[in-house]
Design a protein around this motif. Sequence first.
Motif, PDB file in Angstrom:
ATOM      1  N   LYS A  66      57.695  40.742  63.774  1.00  0.00           N
ATOM      2  CA  LYS A  66      58.361  39.462  63.582  1.00  0.00           C
ATOM      3  C   LYS A  66      59.846  39.650  63.852  1.00  0.00           C
ATOM      4  O   LYS A  66      60.409  40.703  63.559  1.00  0.00           O
ATOM      5  CB  LYS A  66      58.201  38.953  62.148  1.00  0.00           C
ATOM      6  CG  LYS A  66      56.817  38.517  61.791  1.00  0.00           C
ATOM      7  CD  LYS A  66      56.578  37.149  62.344  1.00  0.00           C
ATOM      8  CE  LYS A  66      55.291  36.573  61.813  1.00  0.00           C
ATOM      9  NZ  LYS A  66      55.021  35.283  62.399  1.00  0.00           N
ATOM     10  N   VAL A  67      60.476  38.628  64.380  1.00  0.00           N
ATOM     11  CA  VAL A  67      61.931  38.646  64.554  1.00  0.00           C
ATOM     12  C   VAL A  67      62.510  38.014  63.298  1.00  0.00           C
ATOM     13  O   VAL A  67      62.326  36.828  63.037  1.00  0.00           O
ATOM     14  CB  VAL A  67      62.353  37.892  65.823  1.00  0.00           C
ATOM     15  CG1 VAL A  67      63.864  37.919  65.960  1.00  0.00           C
ATOM     16  CG2 VAL A  67      61.692  38.502  67.048  1.00  0.00           C
ATOM     17  N   LEU A  68      63.203  38.844  62.505  1.00  0.00           N
ATOM     18  CA  LEU A  68      63.720  38.405  61.218  1.00  0.00           C
ATOM     19  C   LEU A  68      65.227  38.196  61.263  1.00  0.00           C
ATOM     20  O   LEU A  68      65.951  38.945  61.921  1.00  0.00           O
ATOM     21  CB  LEU A  68      63.395  39.429  60.124  1.00  0.00           C
ATOM     22  CG  LEU A  68      61.918  39.677  59.841  1.00  0.00           C
ATOM     23  CD1 LEU A  68      61.774  40.717  58.733  1.00  0.00           C
ATOM     24  CD2 LEU A  68      61.200  38.399  59.464  1.00  0.00           C
ATOM     25  N   TYR A  69      65.659  37.197  60.539  1.00  0.00           N
ATOM     26  CA  TYR A  69      67.073  36.931  60.331  1.00  0.00           C
ATOM     27  C   TYR A  69      67.552  37.636  59.065  1.00  0.00           C
ATOM     28  O   TYR A  69      68.671  38.136  58.995  1.00  0.00           O
ATOM     29  CB  TYR A  69      67.288  35.418  60.222  1.00  0.00           C
ATOM     30  CG  TYR A  69      68.716  35.006  59.997  1.00  0.00           C
ATOM     31  CD1 TYR A  69      69.659  35.095  61.015  1.00  0.00           C
ATOM     32  CD2 TYR A  69      69.117  34.517  58.765  1.00  0.00           C
ATOM     33  CE1 TYR A  69      70.966  34.705  60.817  1.00  0.00           C
ATOM     34  CE2 TYR A  69      70.431  34.128  58.555  1.00  0.00           C
ATOM     35  CZ  TYR A  69      71.349  34.226  59.579  1.00  0.00           C
ATOM     36  OH  TYR A  69      72.649  33.842  59.372  1.00  0.00           O
ATOM     37  N   ALA A  70      66.665  37.681  58.053  1.00  0.00           N
ATOM     38  CA  ALA A  70      66.991  38.338  56.786  1.00  0.00           C
ATOM     39  C   ALA A  70      65.700  38.707  56.059  1.00  0.00           C
ATOM     40  O   ALA A  70      64.648  38.125  56.315  1.00  0.00           O
ATOM     41  CB  ALA A  70      67.838  37.422  55.906  1.00  0.00           C
ATOM     42  N   ALA A  71      65.794  39.696  55.169  1.00  0.00           N
ATOM     43  CA  ALA A  71      64.666  40.104  54.330  1.00  0.00           C
ATOM     44  C   ALA A  71      65.226  40.496  52.966  1.00  0.00           C
ATOM     45  O   ALA A  71      66.154  41.302  52.877  1.00  0.00           O
ATOM     46  CB  ALA A  71      63.926  41.274  54.958  1.00  0.00           C
ATOM     47  N   TYR A  72      64.661  39.905  51.920  1.00  0.00           N
ATOM     48  CA  TYR A  72      65.118  40.170  50.554  1.00  0.00           C
ATOM     49  C   TYR A  72      63.932  40.581  49.695  1.00  0.00           C
ATOM     50  O   TYR A  72      62.864  39.970  49.772  1.00  0.00           O
ATOM     51  CB  TYR A  72      65.781  38.918  49.957  1.00  0.00           C
ATOM     52  CG  TYR A  72      66.934  38.399  50.791  1.00  0.00           C
ATOM     53  CD1 TYR A  72      68.177  39.014  50.728  1.00  0.00           C
ATOM     54  CD2 TYR A  72      66.773  37.314  51.636  1.00  0.00           C
ATOM     55  CE1 TYR A  72      69.232  38.552  51.490  1.00  0.00           C
ATOM     56  CE2 TYR A  72      67.821  36.841  52.403  1.00  0.00           C
ATOM     57  CZ  TYR A  72      69.051  37.471  52.322  1.00  0.00           C
ATOM     58  OH  TYR A  72      70.102  37.012  53.091  1.00  0.00           O
ATOM     59  N   PHE A  73      64.127  41.597  48.868  1.00  0.00           N
ATOM     60  CA  PHE A  73      63.077  42.120  47.998  1.00  0.00           C
ATOM     61  C   PHE A  73      63.570  42.048  46.562  1.00  0.00           C
ATOM     62  O   PHE A  73      64.631  42.570  46.240  1.00  0.00           O
ATOM     63  CB  PHE A  73      62.728  43.556  48.405  1.00  0.00           C
ATOM     64  CG  PHE A  73      62.269  43.626  49.833  1.00  0.00           C
ATOM     65  CD1 PHE A  73      60.945  43.435  50.148  1.00  0.00           C
ATOM     66  CD2 PHE A  73      63.179  43.833  50.858  1.00  0.00           C
ATOM     67  CE1 PHE A  73      60.521  43.458  51.465  1.00  0.00           C
ATOM     68  CE2 PHE A  73      62.769  43.857  52.173  1.00  0.00           C
ATOM     69  CZ  PHE A  73      61.441  43.668  52.478  1.00  0.00           C
ATOM     70  N   PHE A  74      62.793  41.386  45.710  1.00  0.00           N
ATOM     71  CA  PHE A  74      63.198  41.138  44.335  1.00  0.00           C
ATOM     72  C   PHE A  74      62.487  42.105  43.404  1.00  0.00           C
ATOM     73  O   PHE A  74      61.269  42.248  43.452  1.00  0.00           O
ATOM     74  CB  PHE A  74      62.876  39.697  43.940  1.00  0.00           C
ATOM     75  CG  PHE A  74      63.391  38.697  44.937  1.00  0.00           C
ATOM     76  CD1 PHE A  74      64.755  38.482  45.074  1.00  0.00           C
ATOM     77  CD2 PHE A  74      62.534  37.995  45.758  1.00  0.00           C
ATOM     78  CE1 PHE A  74      65.248  37.577  45.992  1.00  0.00           C
ATOM     79  CE2 PHE A  74      63.015  37.083  46.681  1.00  0.00           C
ATOM     80  CZ  PHE A  74      64.362  36.870  46.805  1.00  0.00           C
ATOM     81  N   ALA A  75      63.272  42.748  42.547  1.00  0.00           N
ATOM     82  CA  ALA A  75      62.735  43.713  41.593  1.00  0.00           C
ATOM     83  C   ALA A  75      63.342  43.427  40.226  1.00  0.00           C
ATOM     84  O   ALA A  75      64.431  42.845  40.135  1.00  0.00           O
ATOM     85  CB  ALA A  75      63.073  45.132  42.033  1.00  0.00           C
ATOM     86  N   PRO A  76      62.661  43.840  39.167  1.00  0.00           N
ATOM     87  CA  PRO A  76      63.247  43.660  37.833  1.00  0.00           C
ATOM     88  C   PRO A  76      64.587  44.381  37.745  1.00  0.00           C
ATOM     89  O   PRO A  76      64.856  45.309  38.515  1.00  0.00           O
ATOM     90  CB  PRO A  76      62.228  44.311  36.904  1.00  0.00           C
ATOM     91  CG  PRO A  76      60.970  44.399  37.681  1.00  0.00           C
ATOM     92  CD  PRO A  76      61.348  44.462  39.122  1.00  0.00           C
TER      93      PRO A  76
END
Length: 125
Positions: A27-37
């Motif tokens: 995929k061509v991504l503009y942004a990627a965010y990963f949420f963790a405690p």
Amino acid sequence: MRLGIILFLLFFLPGLACGAVLSQEEKVLYAAYFFAPNRPPTTLGYVYTDFGPGNINFLERIDIVLDRDGRVQGVSLIYTPTDGFRRHVFLRDITGFLLQETRPNVPGKKVLIRTVTTDEIAKIE
């Protein structure tokens, strides 16, 4: 006798476990965010969990890791920041993630996104 059994378990059984790539897509991504405690941040910023428009070019691959029962166990990120050292990071206790694709005529980064089993993440490429 016990030493022989232990050596067998250590050296031969890991080779019998077969990891699998269940699916993969670029995929061509503009942004990627990963949420963790909430957890204490690393003092020098070695572990990235946010790849916004400024650093999406660092991200190379995202592996969504499933156990044998199909439950999500975490996300494995492979990225290379400006220092040139390739990093493999496994985020075990994520609560969610956001992958933002590009709009037409907006620059982005082609990222490989895979769904893998837990045995597959032991293979460092």
